[in-house]
Design an enzyme around this catalytic site. Sequence first.
Site, PDB file in Angstrom:
ATOM      1  N   ASN A  24      12.342  -5.532  12.692  1.00  0.00           N
ATOM      2  CA  ASN A  24      12.785  -4.669  12.398  1.00  0.00           C
ATOM      3  C   ASN A  24      13.350  -3.279  13.671  1.00  0.00           C
ATOM      4  OD1 ASN A  24      14.263  -2.895  10.608  1.00  0.00           O
ATOM      5  ND2 ASN A  24      13.021  -1.876   9.214  1.00  0.00           N
ATOM      6  N   HIS A  27       8.946  -1.447  -6.132  1.00  0.00           N
ATOM      7  CA  HIS A  27       8.221   0.236  -5.037  1.00  0.00           C
ATOM      8  C   HIS A  27       8.951   1.128  -6.249  1.00  0.00           C
ATOM      9  CE1 HIS A  27       7.778  -1.477  -0.823  1.00  0.00           C
ATOM     10  NE2 HIS A  27       7.601  -2.476  -1.810  1.00  0.00           N
ATOM     11  N   ARG A  55       3.798   0.206  -6.692  1.00  0.00           N
ATOM     12  CA  ARG A  55       3.604   0.844  -5.243  1.00  0.00           C
ATOM     13  C   ARG A  55       4.829   2.531  -6.237  1.00  0.00           C
ATOM     14  NH1 ARG A  55       4.705   0.585   0.920  1.00  0.00           N
ATOM     15  NH2 ARG A  55       7.011   2.133  -0.062  1.00  0.00           N
ATOM     16  N   TYR A  71       9.479   8.783   4.319  1.00  0.00           N
ATOM     17  CA  TYR A  71       8.652   7.614   3.915  1.00  0.00           C
ATOM     18  C   TYR A  71       9.227   7.229   3.262  1.00  0.00           C
ATOM     19  CZ  TYR A  71       6.892   2.982   3.465  1.00  0.00           C
ATOM     20  OH  TYR A  71       6.349   1.895   3.434  1.00  0.00           O
ATOM     21  N   ASP A  98       1.167   3.618   0.058  1.00  0.00           N
ATOM     22  CA  ASP A  98       1.589   3.021   1.246  1.00  0.00           C
ATOM     23  C   ASP A  98       1.221   4.995   2.177  1.00  0.00           C
ATOM     24  OD1 ASP A  98       1.692   2.552   4.156  1.00  0.00           O
ATOM     25  OD2 ASP A  98       3.426   1.313   3.301  1.00  0.00           O
ATOM     26  N   GLU A 142      -3.059   2.148   1.657  1.00  0.00           N
ATOM     27  CA  GLU A 142      -1.754   0.576   3.341  1.00  0.00           C
ATOM     28  C   GLU A 142      -1.899   2.064   4.209  1.00  0.00           C
ATOM     29  OE1 GLU A 142       1.603  -0.468   1.751  1.00  0.00           O
ATOM     30  OE2 GLU A 142       2.223  -1.151   4.109  1.00  0.00           O
ATOM     31  N   GLU A 149       0.515  -4.778   8.237  1.00  0.00           N
ATOM     32  CA  GLU A 149       1.687  -4.982   8.407  1.00  0.00           C
ATOM     33  C   GLU A 149       1.820  -5.387   9.889  1.00  0.00           C
ATOM     34  OE1 GLU A 149       3.903  -2.522   6.147  1.00  0.00           O
ATOM     35  OE2 GLU A 149       4.233  -1.343   7.624  1.00  0.00           O
ATOM     36  N   ARG A 184      -2.633  -7.446   5.368  1.00  0.00           N
ATOM     37  CA  ARG A 184      -1.153  -6.852   5.391  1.00  0.00           C
ATOM     38  C   ARG A 184      -0.499  -8.232   5.811  1.00  0.00           C
ATOM     39  NH1 ARG A 184       2.086  -5.574   2.020  1.00  0.00           N
ATOM     40  NH2 ARG A 184       2.755  -4.073   3.485  1.00  0.00           N
ATOM     41  N   HIS A 242       3.025  -8.358   3.479  1.00  0.00           N
ATOM     42  CA  HIS A 242       4.203  -7.367   3.611  1.00  0.00           C
ATOM     43  C   HIS A 242       5.054  -8.441   3.747  1.00  0.00           C
ATOM     44  CE1 HIS A 242       6.505  -4.919   7.040  1.00  0.00           C
ATOM     45  NE2 HIS A 242       6.595  -4.361   5.498  1.00  0.00           N
ATOM     46  N   ASP A 288      12.986  -5.767   5.487  1.00  0.00           N
ATOM     47  CA  ASP A 288      13.541  -6.105   6.449  1.00  0.00           C
ATOM     48  C   ASP A 288      13.068  -7.795   7.146  1.00  0.00           C
ATOM     49  OD1 ASP A 288      11.289  -3.468   6.278  1.00  0.00           O
ATOM     50  OD2 ASP A 288      10.651  -5.058   8.796  1.00  0.00           O
ATOM     51  N   GLU A 320       3.604  -8.035  -1.497  1.00  0.00           N
ATOM     52  CA  GLU A 320       4.639  -7.209  -1.764  1.00  0.00           C
ATOM     53  C   GLU A 320       5.908  -7.953  -2.237  1.00  0.00           C
ATOM     54  OE1 GLU A 320       5.236  -4.735   1.699  1.00  0.00           O
ATOM     55  OE2 GLU A 320       6.469  -3.239   0.479  1.00  0.00           O
ATOM     56  N   TRP A 355       5.991   7.860  12.064  1.00  0.00           N
ATOM     57  CA  TRP A 355       6.477   7.729  11.062  1.00  0.00           C
ATOM     58  C   TRP A 355       5.451   6.635  10.318  1.00  0.00           C
ATOM     59  CZ3 TRP A 355       9.142   3.391   9.168  1.00  0.00           C
ATOM     60  CH2 TRP A 355      10.412   3.986   8.186  1.00  0.00           C
TER      61      TRP A 355
END
Length: 403
Positions: A37, A122, A147, A159, A210, A236, A262, A283, A312, A316, A339, A403
């Site tokens: 990504n 999610h 999550r 995020y 997360d 996470e 991840e 992950r 993960h 993306d 996930e 981030w």
Amino acid sequence: MKITHARVIVCCPGRNFVTLKIETDEGLTGIGDATLNGRELAVASYLSEHVIPCLIGRDAHQIEDIWQYLYRGAYWRRGPVTMSAIAAVDTALWDIKAKAANMPLYQLLGGRSRTGVMVYGHANGRDISQTVEEVLRHKEMGYLAIRAQSGVPGLDKVYGVGKGTTFYEPADADLPGEHDWSSEKYLLHTPRLFEAVRQAVGPDTHLLHDVHHRLTPIEAARLGKSLEPFHLFWMEDATPAENQEAFRLIRQHTTTPLAVGEVFNTIWDCKDLIQNQLIDYIRTTVVHAGGITHLRRIADFAAMFQVRTGCHGATDLSPVCMGAALHFDTWVPNFGVQELMPHNELTNEVFAHAYSFDKGLMHCGETAGHGVEIDEKLAAKYPYQRAYLPVNRLAHDGTLTNW
Ligand code: GCO
Ligand code: MG
């Protein structure tokens, strides 16, 4: 069976994906995901310029030898670009081998270990009440694990919270967006979020969260401790893990289970975390960690320390990675969870796949190979569009942070 051709297909059916297709002299073809990504073209060029010329004429059955050849042969080891390129080759070759055997890929790994693969969905909301609603909606949809991420009062964009509700996609800008961050605001808010979520959803649903690398170790320890009453399945990426020792401090303070990995690309990124039992879930997944061949190595090592897998699976990572990961999950003895962040309809049209969702579990399907194909004609209608992930700056003084 000789490799005769290979090519890289870059497309953007809503977001960018990089796919490697390998062809053989027996007419069998295989595909692998190579999407990184925000840095997609680096992997595309690594493959076209440096890897594909070395593949032509090799025996497609020699997956391990080709893996070692690309890993050791580059001389420059590891890193997300290299390991995503190796992963794409490895995934395409496993696809070919399984098609040649006329078996679904999980059979070649050792066969089925479970009836289906538990996935987590999610639930994202602007605030606590919207997040609670989303959690309950996911429970209705059959998810056993959910999550929860929510907006934080006083912060504009954070995020995990998108514009809509189903398809959270952070990489939507021509240049990186800049967001504000405050650990204090987040640390005050998150225990309140989980208190409300746990009360609404009841004791049985697995809840995940997360942190996305944004806390220091001692802040993460404080969060883990404050979340203990709500018994999370995992917390996470509590802190960045370049320094694997950082997790020792968190571990000393909390029994909230820890997941990380991840952004890792080899076993060396998690060796200390695993052997010192500083984490509970690893992950890493197929595309960023060297394909099925290397992921299997990480999982076997993790099993010795009772660390389970939690691949993960953000949007993306293309459906090709998802398909391959689901075969891996169907086999891997120390499976934890997978996930699931569903792709949009157009992506699912470009990448037809055999996998499906039913009552909280994913099924990889019984198609020979990993069960995912690419419609190249359709893909060609959606060319690459530059997109970046955002960056965070501290709200009070603009310092660049994680981030
Ligand atoms: C997750 C991840 C993603 C990443 C994304 C970056 O847990 O799914 O943290 O949301 O941010 O994969 O490209
Ligand atoms: Mg994450």
